[in-house]
Write an enzyme that holds these catalytic residues in place. Sequence first.
Site, PDB file in Angstrom:
ATOM      1  N   MET A 143       0.839  -1.199   0.000  1.00 54.51           N
ATOM      2  CA  MET A 143       0.000   0.000   0.000  1.00 54.51           C
ATOM      3  C   MET A 143       0.871   1.245   0.000  1.00 54.51           C
ATOM      4  SD  MET A 143      -2.860  -0.972   2.870  1.00 54.51           S
ATOM      5  CE  MET A 143      -1.694  -1.750   3.986  1.00 54.51           C
ATOM      6  N   ILE A 167       1.795  -5.372   8.138  1.00 58.08           N
ATOM      7  CA  ILE A 167       3.208  -5.025   8.318  1.00 58.08           C
ATOM      8  C   ILE A 167       3.396  -3.520   8.188  1.00 58.08           C
ATOM      9  CG2 ILE A 167       5.550  -5.399   7.466  1.00 58.08           C
ATOM     10  CD1 ILE A 167       4.479  -8.027   6.213  1.00 58.08           C
ATOM     11  N   GLY A 209       1.180   4.088   4.960  1.00 53.80           N
ATOM     12  CA  GLY A 209       2.019   3.265   4.085  1.00 53.80           C
ATOM     13  C   GLY A 209       2.466   1.961   4.715  1.00 53.80           C
ATOM     14  N   SER A 210       2.304   0.846   4.011  1.00 55.74           N
ATOM     15  CA  SER A 210       2.609  -0.441   4.617  1.00 55.74           C
ATOM     16  C   SER A 210       2.263  -1.572   3.653  1.00 55.74           C
ATOM     17  CB  SER A 210       1.820  -0.593   5.919  1.00 55.74           C
ATOM     18  OG  SER A 210       0.513  -0.093   5.748  1.00 55.74           O
ATOM     19  N   ARG A 211       2.102  -2.791   4.186  1.00 54.81           N
ATOM     20  CA  ARG A 211       1.693  -3.904   3.336  1.00 54.81           C
ATOM     21  C   ARG A 211       1.000  -4.977   4.174  1.00 54.81           C
ATOM     22  NH1 ARG A 211       7.175  -7.184   1.447  1.00 54.81           N
ATOM     23  NH2 ARG A 211       6.435  -9.219   2.110  1.00 54.81           N
TER      24      ARG A 211
END
Length: 220
Positions: A100, A158, A188-190
């Site tokens: 993301m 994460i 922001g991340s995943r």
Amino acid sequence: MRIHKEGTGSISLSVCIFIAVNSLLFLCLPSSWWILQYAILLMTLVAMSLVVYFFRIPSRVLAEDDNLILAPCDGKVVVIEEVEPDEYFTEKRLQISVFMSVLNVHVNRNPITGEVVYSQYHPGKHLVAWHPKSSLLNERHTVVLKHKNGQEVLAKQIAGALAKRIVNYLHVGGVATQSEELGFIKFGSRVDLLLPIDTIVNVKLGDCVQSGITPLAKWK
């Protein structure tokens, strides 16, 4: 479109900063500096708008299909591979990871309907989310959902280089409903999914997906 509840604090802070900065500028700077005053007003207005935009929840018709494993977040598919799990599972699993950016909708949704059989938060680093070690070293929260067919899906939120707070709404013993909110990751991340090795993948690397809508895979 509406604003997510997790944005209340960040949006309030950004509004306060916007008002304070521009009030001081217009009170303290001479009127001959009006170009600077309006330039800073514009920049702070854009910054505040971006914070509000980040916490948006767009209106969507969410999917619900027991045969499908849906995307847990908006973003781009960056990993599709077999892996040796580092948590919960002992046998090989199929990993699908979605990255993301800060411009993506950051609501995380349940990929399947199932019982919550595991939930664990891990403090850690804040490497960039596409770093190969981010799944192991970054701050993260892992949950495992058990489908009615007996199969289990691990979802790992994460944190990235900018993400400083992971929120997870699931509790062991509860029931997660497909497409309902799993949690939220700020800035922001995943999200990684670990699936049974024989799961049929419906996406490819680089595909852009939407949470609660795009089918990443389906049961064999």
